[in-house]
Design a protein around this motif. Structure first.
Motif, PDB file in Angstrom:
ATOM      1  N   THR A   1       0.945  -1.177  -0.072  1.00  0.00           N
ATOM      2  CA  THR A   1      -0.005  -0.145  -0.150  1.00  0.00           C
ATOM      3  C   THR A   1       1.026   1.358  -0.133  1.00  0.00           C
ATOM      4  O   THR A   1       1.859   1.573   0.869  1.00  0.00           O
ATOM      5  N   LEU A   2       0.604   2.141  -0.978  1.00  0.00           N
ATOM      6  CA  LEU A   2       1.390   3.362  -1.094  1.00  0.00           C
ATOM      7  C   LEU A   2       0.215   4.605  -0.553  1.00  0.00           C
ATOM      8  O   LEU A   2      -0.980   4.324  -0.784  1.00  0.00           O
ATOM      9  N   GLY A   3       0.783   5.377   0.192  1.00  0.00           N
ATOM     10  CA  GLY A   3      -0.116   6.648   0.279  1.00  0.00           C
ATOM     11  C   GLY A   3      -0.366   6.808   1.865  1.00  0.00           C
ATOM     12  O   GLY A   3      -1.566   7.572   2.256  1.00  0.00           O
ATOM     13  N   GLY A   4       0.043   5.810   2.646  1.00  0.00           N
ATOM     14  CA  GLY A   4      -0.334   5.959   4.075  1.00  0.00           C
ATOM     15  C   GLY A   4      -1.471   5.261   4.565  1.00  0.00           C
ATOM     16  O   GLY A   4      -2.053   4.150   3.831  1.00  0.00           O
ATOM     17  N   GLY A   5      -2.154   5.395   5.806  1.00  0.00           N
ATOM     18  CA  GLY A   5      -2.976   4.804   6.417  1.00  0.00           C
ATOM     19  C   GLY A   5      -4.387   4.731   5.862  1.00  0.00           C
ATOM     20  O   GLY A   5      -5.185   3.701   5.758  1.00  0.00           O
TER      21      GLY A   5
ATOM     22  N   SER B   1       6.712  -0.855   6.455  1.00  0.00           N
ATOM     23  CA  SER B   1       7.025   0.493   6.648  1.00  0.00           C
ATOM     24  C   SER B   1       8.542   0.964   7.167  1.00  0.00           C
ATOM     25  O   SER B   1       9.171   1.823   6.481  1.00  0.00           O
ATOM     26  N   PHE B   2       8.656   0.304   8.097  1.00  0.00           N
ATOM     27  CA  PHE B   2      10.234   0.672   8.832  1.00  0.00           C
ATOM     28  C   PHE B   2      11.310  -0.088   7.726  1.00  0.00           C
ATOM     29  O   PHE B   2      12.163   0.595   7.885  1.00  0.00           O
ATOM     30  N   ILE B   3      10.954  -1.193   7.202  1.00  0.00           N
ATOM     31  CA  ILE B   3      12.111  -1.918   6.365  1.00  0.00           C
ATOM     32  C   ILE B   3      12.046  -0.904   5.213  1.00  0.00           C
ATOM     33  O   ILE B   3      13.281  -0.520   4.761  1.00  0.00           O
ATOM     34  N   VAL B   4      11.124  -0.571   4.471  1.00  0.00           N
ATOM     35  CA  VAL B   4      11.293   0.362   3.235  1.00  0.00           C
ATOM     36  C   VAL B   4      12.009   1.721   3.555  1.00  0.00           C
ATOM     37  O   VAL B   4      12.839   2.197   2.883  1.00  0.00           O
ATOM     38  N   ILE B   5      11.499   2.202   4.630  1.00  0.00           N
ATOM     39  CA  ILE B   5      12.040   3.442   5.166  1.00  0.00           C
ATOM     40  C   ILE B   5      13.411   3.573   5.497  1.00  0.00           C
ATOM     41  O   ILE B   5      14.497   4.281   5.096  1.00  0.00           O
TER      42      ILE B   5
ATOM     43  N   VAL C   1      -3.039   7.292  -5.175  1.00  0.00           N
ATOM     44  CA  VAL C   1      -3.279   7.493  -3.762  1.00  0.00           C
ATOM     45  C   VAL C   1      -4.814   8.181  -3.559  1.00  0.00           C
ATOM     46  O   VAL C   1      -5.352   7.507  -2.574  1.00  0.00           O
ATOM     47  N   VAL C   2      -4.923   9.292  -4.111  1.00  0.00           N
ATOM     48  CA  VAL C   2      -6.290   9.795  -3.987  1.00  0.00           C
ATOM     49  C   VAL C   2      -7.618   8.850  -4.294  1.00  0.00           C
ATOM     50  O   VAL C   2      -8.397   8.763  -3.486  1.00  0.00           O
ATOM     51  N   ALA C   3      -7.308   8.204  -5.134  1.00  0.00           N
ATOM     52  CA  ALA C   3      -8.440   7.233  -5.599  1.00  0.00           C
ATOM     53  C   ALA C   3      -8.535   6.148  -4.625  1.00  0.00           C
ATOM     54  O   ALA C   3      -9.454   5.797  -4.115  1.00  0.00           O
ATOM     55  N   LEU C   4      -7.261   5.437  -4.031  1.00  0.00           N
ATOM     56  CA  LEU C   4      -7.387   4.746  -2.737  1.00  0.00           C
ATOM     57  C   LEU C   4      -7.909   5.211  -1.507  1.00  0.00           C
ATOM     58  O   LEU C   4      -8.551   4.525  -1.065  1.00  0.00           O
ATOM     59  N   ILE C   5      -7.632   6.389  -1.320  1.00  0.00           N
ATOM     60  CA  ILE C   5      -8.740   6.903  -0.139  1.00  0.00           C
ATOM     61  C   ILE C   5      -9.773   7.216  -0.460  1.00  0.00           C
ATOM     62  O   ILE C   5     -10.874   6.963   0.698  1.00  0.00           O
ATOM     63  N   ALA C   6     -10.382   8.003  -1.462  1.00  0.00           N
ATOM     64  CA  ALA C   6     -11.737   8.086  -1.886  1.00  0.00           C
ATOM     65  C   ALA C   6     -12.615   6.894  -1.960  1.00  0.00           C
ATOM     66  O   ALA C   6     -13.855   6.970  -1.555  1.00  0.00           O
ATOM     67  N   ALA C   7     -12.226   5.449  -2.496  1.00  0.00           N
ATOM     68  CA  ALA C   7     -13.051   4.540  -2.442  1.00  0.00           C
ATOM     69  C   ALA C   7     -13.379   4.179  -1.176  1.00  0.00           C
ATOM     70  O   ALA C   7     -14.682   3.912  -1.224  1.00  0.00           O
ATOM     71  N   PRO C   8     -12.648   3.847  -0.211  1.00  0.00           N
ATOM     72  CA  PRO C   8     -13.172   3.410   0.994  1.00  0.00           C
ATOM     73  C   PRO C   8     -14.239   4.263   1.829  1.00  0.00           C
ATOM     74  O   PRO C   8     -15.187   4.099   2.551  1.00  0.00           O
ATOM     75  N   LEU C   9     -13.731   5.574   1.454  1.00  0.00           N
ATOM     76  CA  LEU C   9     -14.533   6.615   2.081  1.00  0.00           C
ATOM     77  C   LEU C   9     -16.155   6.637   1.512  1.00  0.00           C
ATOM     78  O   LEU C   9     -17.092   6.724   2.250  1.00  0.00           O
ATOM     79  N   TYR C  10     -16.349   6.410   0.087  1.00  0.00           N
ATOM     80  CA  TYR C  10     -17.579   6.216  -0.325  1.00  0.00           C
ATOM     81  C   TYR C  10     -18.007   5.040   0.309  1.00  0.00           C
ATOM     82  O   TYR C  10     -19.638   5.187   0.462  1.00  0.00           O
TER      83      TYR C  10
END
Length: 179
Positions: free
Chosen positions: A18-22, A88-92, A119-128
């Motif tokens: 997952t890219l784009g955070g929580g 995330s820790f490993i990637v960072i 990332v915007v689409a990944l956030i908008a889909a669950p919100l909907y």
């Protein structure tokens, strides 16, 4: 009942891809824990998301904590949290090691700019989807849209939006209970 390793692997897989955070993780978490594994029901997930958003800390970790606790108690919390945090820790850590060589590379900059719309689409889909589950209608959707526009266009602090929403909710409650 979920095993500790199933919980860890589920959240590690979600955290790894997952890219784009929580907020971008929410649809994947929902698909994994509600649709595939059945650890939570749809309404439990929506309620848990409300609590996870209200609690301090990253929403993905808060969500992992709630799911881990629901699935296997305190040890489930440990496994779900580690599964969420480790990718995330490993990637960072890897980025910190090699980023100094690539930080001014125009290709890398273009890749990150290209990822933003996804990332915007990944956030908008669950919100909907959550909005539909929570009973959000076309009339009520206007409030978050106005809030987003005020923050974006007028550079208004989200804190003022939250305070206005609290006061508006209190006022609405007073008015509807008097009727």
């Amino acid at each position: 009942m979920a095993s500790y390793w199933q919980i860890f692997i589920s959240f590690f897989k979600i955290g790894s891809f997952t890219l784009g955070g929580g907020y971008a993780m929410i649809p994947l978490i929902q698909q994994e824990v509600v649709d595939k594994k059945g650890w939570l029901k749809e309404n439990e997930f929506v309620e848990m998301m409300a609590i996870a958003q209200s609690a301090p800390g990253p929403i993905a970790l808060n969500t992992a904590i709630f799911v881990g606790y629901k699935a296997r108690g305190i040890k489930g919390v440990i496994f779900s949290s580690l599964g969420t945090i480790l990718p995330s820790f490993i990637v960072i850590l890897l980025i910190a090691i090699i980023f100094t060589d690539f930080k001014n590379n125009p290709g890398v900059e273009r890749v990150f700019k290209g990822i933003r719309p996804a990332v915007v689409a990944l956030i908008a889909a669950p919100l909907y989807k959550m909005g539909k589950s929570a009973g959000v209608t076309r009339k009520t959707i206007i409030f978050p849209v106005i809030a987003a526009l005020l923050v974006w266009l007028l550079n208004l602090s989200p804190i003022y939006i939250i305070i206005a929403a609290i006061l508006g909710g209190l006022l609405y409650g007073k008015i509807t209970h008097k009727l």
